[in-house]
Design an enzyme around this catalytic site. Structure first.
Site, PDB file in Angstrom:
ATOM      1  N   ASP A  45      -4.226  -8.213  13.102  1.00 18.12           N
ATOM      2  CA  ASP A  45      -4.580  -9.472  13.761  1.00 18.12           C
ATOM      3  C   ASP A  45      -6.024  -9.856  13.446  1.00 18.12           C
ATOM      4  O   ASP A  45      -6.329 -11.027  13.177  1.00 18.12           O
ATOM      5  CB  ASP A  45      -4.415  -9.341  15.281  1.00 18.12           C
ATOM      6  CG  ASP A  45      -2.957  -9.246  15.715  1.00 18.12           C
ATOM      7  OD1 ASP A  45      -2.066  -9.415  14.861  1.00 18.12           O
ATOM      8  OD2 ASP A  45      -2.719  -8.984  16.913  1.00 18.12           O
ATOM      9  N   ARG A  50       2.149 -13.329  -0.131  1.00 19.27           N
ATOM     10  CA  ARG A  50       2.349 -11.968   0.358  1.00 19.27           C
ATOM     11  C   ARG A  50       1.955 -11.024  -0.771  1.00 19.27           C
ATOM     12  O   ARG A  50       2.419 -11.158  -1.888  1.00 19.27           O
ATOM     13  CB  ARG A  50       3.810 -11.761   0.740  1.00 19.27           C
ATOM     14  CG  ARG A  50       4.219 -10.332   1.062  1.00 19.27           C
ATOM     15  CD  ARG A  50       3.713  -9.894   2.423  1.00 19.27           C
ATOM     16  NE  ARG A  50       4.302 -10.651   3.508  1.00 19.27           N
ATOM     17  CZ  ARG A  50       4.014 -10.442   4.793  1.00 19.27           C
ATOM     18  NH1 ARG A  50       3.125  -9.505   5.115  1.00 19.27           N
ATOM     19  NH2 ARG A  50       4.574 -11.161   5.745  1.00 19.27           N
ATOM     20  N   PHE A  82      12.791  -5.859   3.601  1.00 19.95           N
ATOM     21  CA  PHE A  82      13.794  -6.644   4.336  1.00 19.95           C
ATOM     22  C   PHE A  82      13.118  -7.451   5.443  1.00 19.95           C
ATOM     23  O   PHE A  82      13.358  -8.661   5.602  1.00 19.95           O
ATOM     24  CB  PHE A  82      14.853  -5.692   4.894  1.00 19.95           C
ATOM     25  CG  PHE A  82      15.654  -6.205   6.061  1.00 19.95           C
ATOM     26  CD1 PHE A  82      16.332  -7.406   5.994  1.00 19.95           C
ATOM     27  CD2 PHE A  82      15.745  -5.459   7.231  1.00 19.95           C
ATOM     28  CE1 PHE A  82      17.084  -7.870   7.076  1.00 19.95           C
ATOM     29  CE2 PHE A  82      16.496  -5.905   8.308  1.00 19.95           C
ATOM     30  CZ  PHE A  82      17.165  -7.129   8.237  1.00 19.95           C
ATOM     31  N   LYS A 127       0.826  -1.220   0.000  1.00 22.61           N
ATOM     32  CA  LYS A 127       0.000   0.000   0.000  1.00 22.61           C
ATOM     33  C   LYS A 127       0.853   1.260   0.000  1.00 22.61           C
ATOM     34  O   LYS A 127       0.373   2.343  -0.333  1.00 22.61           O
ATOM     35  CB  LYS A 127      -0.928  -0.020   1.224  1.00 22.61           C
ATOM     36  CG  LYS A 127      -1.989  -1.120   1.168  1.00 22.61           C
ATOM     37  CD  LYS A 127      -2.949  -1.053   2.339  1.00 22.61           C
ATOM     38  CE  LYS A 127      -2.333  -1.586   3.618  1.00 22.61           C
ATOM     39  NZ  LYS A 127      -2.064  -3.044   3.605  1.00 22.61           N
ATOM     40  N   ASP A 161      10.771 -12.455   7.464  1.00 20.40           N
ATOM     41  CA  ASP A 161       9.665 -12.902   8.323  1.00 20.40           C
ATOM     42  C   ASP A 161       8.873 -14.028   7.668  1.00 20.40           C
ATOM     43  O   ASP A 161       8.470 -14.987   8.336  1.00 20.40           O
ATOM     44  CB  ASP A 161       8.741 -11.716   8.633  1.00 20.40           C
ATOM     45  CG  ASP A 161       7.653 -12.078   9.635  1.00 20.40           C
ATOM     46  OD1 ASP A 161       7.983 -12.373  10.799  1.00 20.40           O
ATOM     47  OD2 ASP A 161       6.465 -12.087   9.248  1.00 20.40           O
TER      48      ASP A 161
END
Length: 364
Positions: free
Chosen positions: A250, A104, A90, A50, A95
Site C-alpha cells: 500500500d 504489471r 491466476f 520476484k 484482478d
C-alpha cells in the site's frame, strides 16, 4: 548459492513444467493456435515476478530437513512453489481486469496485450486464461503427487487458500466499488480483514504449509512435554507477516515509481481501502475523470506533508514495530532438539526468519 543462481535454478524447473503443460495440451488434441496462446499465457504471466512465494517453498523444505535437497526433493519442492506462482498469476490476471489496471511487472497487463503472435488481442479472453492458469495447478499436483500420502493435504491447502483469497477480493471490491467510492466505509479493521484474506494466506502461509506437508510435519506432536500444533503456529506468525507485507505494498503503491515497483500505482485513483487512506481523510481520494491526475497528486502531497499526515514517517514507525512484533512471535515457537531436527518433521524458527528477511525493508 547466490540469490541469482537460486532464482535461475528455480526458473529451470519452470521450463520443465511449461513443456509438460504444453505437451499435455497437445495430447488433448488442442489446435495449434490454442497451444501457442496457452504457451504465451504461461510465459507472460507466471515467471516474471520476484518469485519469493515459490522459492520460499524450496527454502522452507531445506530448513526443515536441515540438509541439501536431493534432485527429486528439489524438483518436488520447486514444483509446489511454481504451483503457488501459477495461483498468483491466476489472481493477478483476473484482478488486473477487475481493477482496470494498466501495467504489471513492467509490462502491459495481460488483458491489454494487443496481439498474441498474430492471433489477436487478449481482452476478455484473459478471463478464461486465468482459469487455465488455476487449472494447471491441479493437473501438476495430480501428475506428480497423486501417490504421495500428503496428496489430499496439498489439494485441501490450495482449495482452502484460494477460497479465502477470493473472500478477501470480494470484500475489497464491494468496499471500494469504483463507481461509488465512500471512504466513510473504510477502517483499519476492514483493511486488516482484506489484506489477511486477499494476500496473507496465499503469499505467506501457503508456502510454509506446503513445505511442512512435504516434510511430513504432522498436525500435532509432543515436544518437551508440550502439545504443539505446528500449522496453527504457522498461521499465528505468517498471517501478521502477510499483513505487514500488504501494508508495504500500500505504501509503495503511492510512494514508489513505476521503475521501482514494476507497475503504475492506482490505489488513490481506484479508491482502494489501503493502509494509507485509513490513516487520513481526503475528498480527492478515489476520484476519476479529466482532473484525476491533479486530484491524485493532491492526495500524495497530503500524504507527504511533514507537518501533517507524514505517511512516510508513520510507515517507518509501523515497519519497525511490525518487524519487532513478528520476531517476538517467532521466538515463541518451541525449537526441536537435535534428533528431531535430523528427522525434518518438526517446525523450526528459521523457516519464519527466512521469510521475514525477504520482505523487511523491501523497495518493490
Amino acid at each position: 548459492m547466490s540469490k541469482a543462481d537460486k532464482r535461475n535454478k528455480f526458473l529451470a524447473v519452470f521450463e520443465r513444467i511449461r513443456e509438460e503443460l504444453i505437451d499435455h495440451m497437445k495430447s488433448e488434441k488442442m489446435p495449434e493456435d490454442a497451444v501457442t496462446w496457452f504457451n504465451e499465457n504461461l510465459t507472460y504471466n507466471v515467471p516474471g515476478g520476484k518469485l519469493n512465494r515459490g522459492i520460499s517453498v524450496v527454502d522452507t523444505v531445506a530448513i526443515l530437513l536441515n540438509r541439501p535437497l536431493t534432485d527429486d526433493e528439489y524438483f518436488k519442492a520447486a514444483l509446489l512453489g511454481w504451483c503457488i506462482e501459477l495461483l498468483q498469476a491466476f489472481f493477478l490476471v483476473s484482478d488486473d481486469m477487475m481493477d482496470g489496471s494498466i501495467s504489471r511487472r513492467g509490462q502491459p497487463c495481460w488483458y491489454r496485450v494487443h496481439d498474441v503472435h498474430g492471433l489477436g488481442k487478449v481482452h476478455n479472453v484473459a478471463i478464461n486464461d486465468s482459469f487455465m492458469l488455476e487449472g494447471a495447478i491441479y493437473h501438476l499436483l495430480k501428475t506428480h503427487f497423486k501417490r504421495e500420502s500428503y496428496y489430499v493435504d496439498l489439494l485441501e491447502l490450495f482449495q482452502e487458500v484460494t477460497y479465502k483469497t477470493e473472500m478477501g477480493q470480494l470484500v475489497d471490491l464491494i468496499t471500494a466499488p469504483e463507481d461509488n467510492i465512500d471512504i466513510g466505509k473504510y477502517n483499519l479493521d476492514k483493511h486488516t480483514f482484506i489484506v489477511r484474506y486477499k494476500t496473507a494466506f496465499y503469499s505467506f502461509y501457503l508456502s510454509v504449509a506446503l513445505a511442512m506437508r512435504m516434510c511430513g510435519v504432522p498436525d500435532v506432536y509432543e515436544l518437551n512435554g508440550k502439545t504443539i500444533e505446528p500449522y496453527k503456529e504457522a498461521d499465528r506468525i505468517l498471517i501478521p507477516m502477510g499483513e505487514f507485507f500488504q501494508v508495504q505494498d500500500d505504501y509503495l503503491d503511492y510512494h514508489g515509481t513505476e521503475e521501482e515497483i514494476g507497475k503504475i500505482g492506482t490505489d488513490i485513483i481506484d479508491g482502494k481501502c489501503s493502509w494509507c487512506v485509513n490513516n487520513s481523510c481526503t475528498e480527492n481520494y478515489g476520484k476519476k475523470g479529466a482532473d484525476q491526475a491533479v486530484r491524485e497528486q493532491a492526495v500524495k502531497d497530503m500524504y507527504n506533508d511533514e507537518q501533517g499526515l507524514n505517511i512516510p514517517k508513520r510507515y517507518e514507525e509501523y515497519q519497525k514495530k511490525a518487524v519487532a512484533e513478528i520476531n517476538a512471535m517467532i521466538d515463541q515457537v518451541p525449537e526441536p532438539g537435535a534428533q528431531d531436527v535430523i528427522k525434518g518433521d518438526r517446525l523450526r524458527r528459521d523457516a519464519f526468519r527466512a521469510f521475514l528477511s525477504k520482505i523487511t525493508d523491501r523497495k518493490a
